[in-house]
Design a protein around this motif. Structure first.
Motif, PDB file in Angstrom:
ATOM      1  N   VAL A  52       0.860  -1.195   0.000  1.00 60.06           N
ATOM      2  CA  VAL A  52       0.000   0.000   0.000  1.00 60.06           C
ATOM      3  C   VAL A  52       0.892   1.239   0.000  1.00 60.06           C
ATOM      4  O   VAL A  52       1.857   1.327   0.764  1.00 60.06           O
ATOM      5  N   THR A  53       0.580   2.189  -0.861  1.00 58.98           N
ATOM      6  CA  THR A  53       1.457   3.354  -1.027  1.00 58.98           C
ATOM      7  C   THR A  53       0.938   4.601  -0.309  1.00 58.98           C
ATOM      8  O   THR A  53       1.687   5.560  -0.145  1.00 58.98           O
ATOM      9  N   ALA A  54      -0.344   4.614   0.105  1.00 57.90           N
ATOM     10  CA  ALA A  54      -0.858   5.743   0.889  1.00 57.90           C
ATOM     11  C   ALA A  54      -2.188   5.366   1.531  1.00 57.90           C
ATOM     12  O   ALA A  54      -2.924   4.518   1.025  1.00 57.90           O
ATOM     13  N   LEU A  55      -2.463   6.022   2.677  1.00 58.56           N
ATOM     14  CA  LEU A  55      -3.769   5.942   3.326  1.00 58.56           C
ATOM     15  C   LEU A  55      -4.395   7.324   3.282  1.00 58.56           C
ATOM     16  O   LEU A  55      -3.695   8.336   3.421  1.00 58.56           O
ATOM     17  N   TRP A  56      -5.710   7.350   3.126  1.00 59.80           N
ATOM     18  CA  TRP A  56      -6.442   8.624   3.118  1.00 59.80           C
ATOM     19  C   TRP A  56      -7.658   8.440   4.023  1.00 59.80           C
ATOM     20  O   TRP A  56      -8.472   7.541   3.774  1.00 59.80           O
ATOM     21  N   ILE A  57      -7.773   9.262   5.063  1.00 57.86           N
ATOM     22  CA  ILE A  57      -8.802   9.066   6.091  1.00 57.86           C
ATOM     23  C   ILE A  57      -9.799  10.228   6.054  1.00 57.86           C
ATOM     24  O   ILE A  57      -9.417  11.390   6.224  1.00 57.86           O
ATOM     25  N   SER A  58     -11.078   9.903   5.877  1.00 61.72           N
ATOM     26  CA  SER A  58     -12.100  10.950   5.707  1.00 61.72           C
ATOM     27  C   SER A  58     -12.408  11.672   7.016  1.00 61.72           C
ATOM     28  O   SER A  58     -12.611  12.881   7.026  1.00 61.72           O
ATOM     29  N   HIS A  59     -12.511  10.929   8.101  1.00 69.55           N
ATOM     30  CA  HIS A  59     -12.799  11.526   9.412  1.00 69.55           C
ATOM     31  C   HIS A  59     -12.484  10.501  10.497  1.00 69.55           C
ATOM     32  O   HIS A  59     -12.185   9.344  10.186  1.00 69.55           O
ATOM     33  N   LEU A  60     -12.537  10.930  11.743  1.00 72.10           N
ATOM     34  CA  LEU A  60     -11.971  10.101  12.811  1.00 72.10           C
ATOM     35  C   LEU A  60     -13.002   9.265  13.568  1.00 72.10           C
ATOM     36  O   LEU A  60     -12.701   8.750  14.643  1.00 72.10           O
ATOM     37  N   HIS A  61     -14.196   9.082  13.033  1.00 67.35           N
ATOM     38  CA  HIS A  61     -15.089   8.094  13.643  1.00 67.35           C
ATOM     39  C   HIS A  61     -14.481   6.697  13.472  1.00 67.35           C
ATOM     40  O   HIS A  61     -13.869   6.402  12.443  1.00 67.35           O
ATOM     41  N   PRO A  62     -14.653   5.822  14.492  1.00 69.39           N
ATOM     42  CA  PRO A  62     -13.968   4.523  14.451  1.00 69.39           C
ATOM     43  C   PRO A  62     -14.306   3.677  13.232  1.00 69.39           C
ATOM     44  O   PRO A  62     -13.453   2.915  12.749  1.00 69.39           O
ATOM     45  N   ASP A  63     -15.532   3.793  12.721  1.00 70.20           N
ATOM     46  CA  ASP A  63     -15.881   2.956  11.559  1.00 70.20           C
ATOM     47  C   ASP A  63     -15.208   3.436  10.272  1.00 70.20           C
ATOM     48  O   ASP A  63     -15.408   2.839   9.206  1.00 70.20           O
ATOM     49  N   HIS A  64     -14.390   4.483  10.373  1.00 65.47           N
ATOM     50  CA  HIS A  64     -13.606   4.958   9.223  1.00 65.47           C
ATOM     51  C   HIS A  64     -12.109   5.006   9.515  1.00 65.47           C
ATOM     52  O   HIS A  64     -11.321   5.203   8.589  1.00 65.47           O
ATOM     53  N   SER A  65     -11.730   4.885  10.783  1.00 65.83           N
ATOM     54  CA  SER A  65     -10.319   5.143  11.114  1.00 65.83           C
ATOM     55  C   SER A  65      -9.724   4.202  12.157  1.00 65.83           C
ATOM     56  O   SER A  65      -8.515   4.248  12.383  1.00 65.83           O
ATOM     57  N   ALA A  66     -10.515   3.338  12.785  1.00 66.02           N
ATOM     58  CA  ALA A  66     -10.014   2.567  13.928  1.00 66.02           C
ATOM     59  C   ALA A  66      -8.833   1.675  13.566  1.00 66.02           C
ATOM     60  O   ALA A  66      -7.970   1.414  14.407  1.00 66.02           O
ATOM     61  N   ASP A  67      -8.774   1.184  12.326  1.00 64.94           N
ATOM     62  CA  ASP A  67      -7.667   0.289  11.987  1.00 64.94           C
ATOM     63  C   ASP A  67      -6.354   1.020  11.728  1.00 64.94           C
ATOM     64  O   ASP A  67      -5.359   0.376  11.381  1.00 64.94           O
ATOM     65  N   LEU A  68      -6.318   2.346  11.959  1.00 62.64           N
ATOM     66  CA  LEU A  68      -5.014   3.009  12.049  1.00 62.64           C
ATOM     67  C   LEU A  68      -4.198   2.369  13.178  1.00 62.64           C
ATOM     68  O   LEU A  68      -2.966   2.324  13.112  1.00 62.64           O
ATOM     69  N   LEU A  69      -4.884   1.862  14.200  1.00 62.29           N
ATOM     70  CA  LEU A  69      -4.176   1.155  15.281  1.00 62.29           C
ATOM     71  C   LEU A  69      -3.547  -0.128  14.753  1.00 62.29           C
ATOM     72  O   LEU A  69      -2.406  -0.456  15.083  1.00 62.29           O
TER      73      LEU A  69
END
Ligand SMILES: [Zn+2]
Length: 242
Positions: A52-69
């Motif tokens: 994967v060459t980049a991640l793009w995150i729309s907003h910080l609700h867990p159902d969009h960003s939790a797997d950043l962990l």
């Protein structure tokens, strides 16, 4: 350009149903749009994380960003892991640092940190990404992805707004949330998604992140607009429109 749905569940994952995440690929460039709960595992059925060459995150609700962990734990436990660029709402790295550790610079060490703003544009390989602020309950962005071969747009989470029409203008594929069954603040209904797609001149609509009250088989359609309901593993290629 190819798109693969990694997951589209809301607001929490279920067996075989990760939350929001979309893999967009063009030759050797592989961009992940949102990494909601469960998407990191789903990604690995398609690609190794290091590809994967980049991640793009729309907003910080867990159902969009939790797997950043999950991405962080992969980077911390993988020798010579690439320092992947991550584009996200202002403050995303600080928030992730607080979840991971007391070390306020950990995330800077494992990711290339970028913060989005309205009209933020970046060239990433053959892709050009343009972010627009959308209308959600927390700071949120939608994105337009353009390449020499295709154009697509992704709504993130938002109620209908002019920026959403701008993002989806004449795209080959419009990935739009339908997170509410009836008109309300901060989310879009299926009918509003269709209306936005038609207003923007989008060629194809992928309804995603459907409110649990909605029957995914009761498809909302409009003449001349190819419409599909997202499910994990669904794939689109700009060479196979319609
Ligand atoms: Zn949200």
């Amino acid at each position: 350009m190819d798109l693969t749905v990694l997951g589209c569940a809301t607001p929490y994952p279920r067996p075989g149903q990760p939350c929001s995440g979309y893999l967009v690929s063009e030759s050797d460039t592989h961009l992940v749009l949102d990494c909601g709960s469960g998407t990191f595992a789903a990604l690995q059925t398609h690609l190794a994380p290091g590809q994967v060459t980049a991640l793009w995150i729309s907003h910080l609700h867990p159902d969009h960003s939790a797997d950043l962990l999950a991405w962080s734990n992969w980077a911390l436990n993988t020798q010579n892991a690439p320092r992947i660029p991550v584009y996200g709402p202002p403050g995303w790295a600080r928030r992730l640092d607080q979840m991971l550790t007391d070390d306020s610079a950990l995330v800077d060490g494992i990711f290339e940190v970028h913060e989005l703003r309205d009209h933020h544009t970046v060239a990433h390989g053959p892709l050009t990404l343009t972010a627009r602020v959308v209308e959600h309950s927390v700071p949120g962005f939608g994105v337009r992805v353009e390449s020499p071969t295709a154009r697509l747009a992704y709504s993130g989470d938002t109620e209908p707004c002019p920026a959403l029409v701008d993002l989806a203008r004449d795209v080959d594929l419009f990935v739009c949330e339908a997170g509410t069954a009836s008109p309300s603040r901060f989310h879009t209904t299926r009918e509003q998604a269709v209306h936005t797609a038609i207003a923007a001149g989008a060629k194809q609509l992928l309804l995603t992140h459907l409110a649990s009250a909605l029957d995914p088989d009761a498809l909302t359609t409009a003449p001349g607009l190819a419409t599909t309901v997202a499910e994990p593993g669904w794939q689109w290629s700009s060479g196979q429109r319609g």
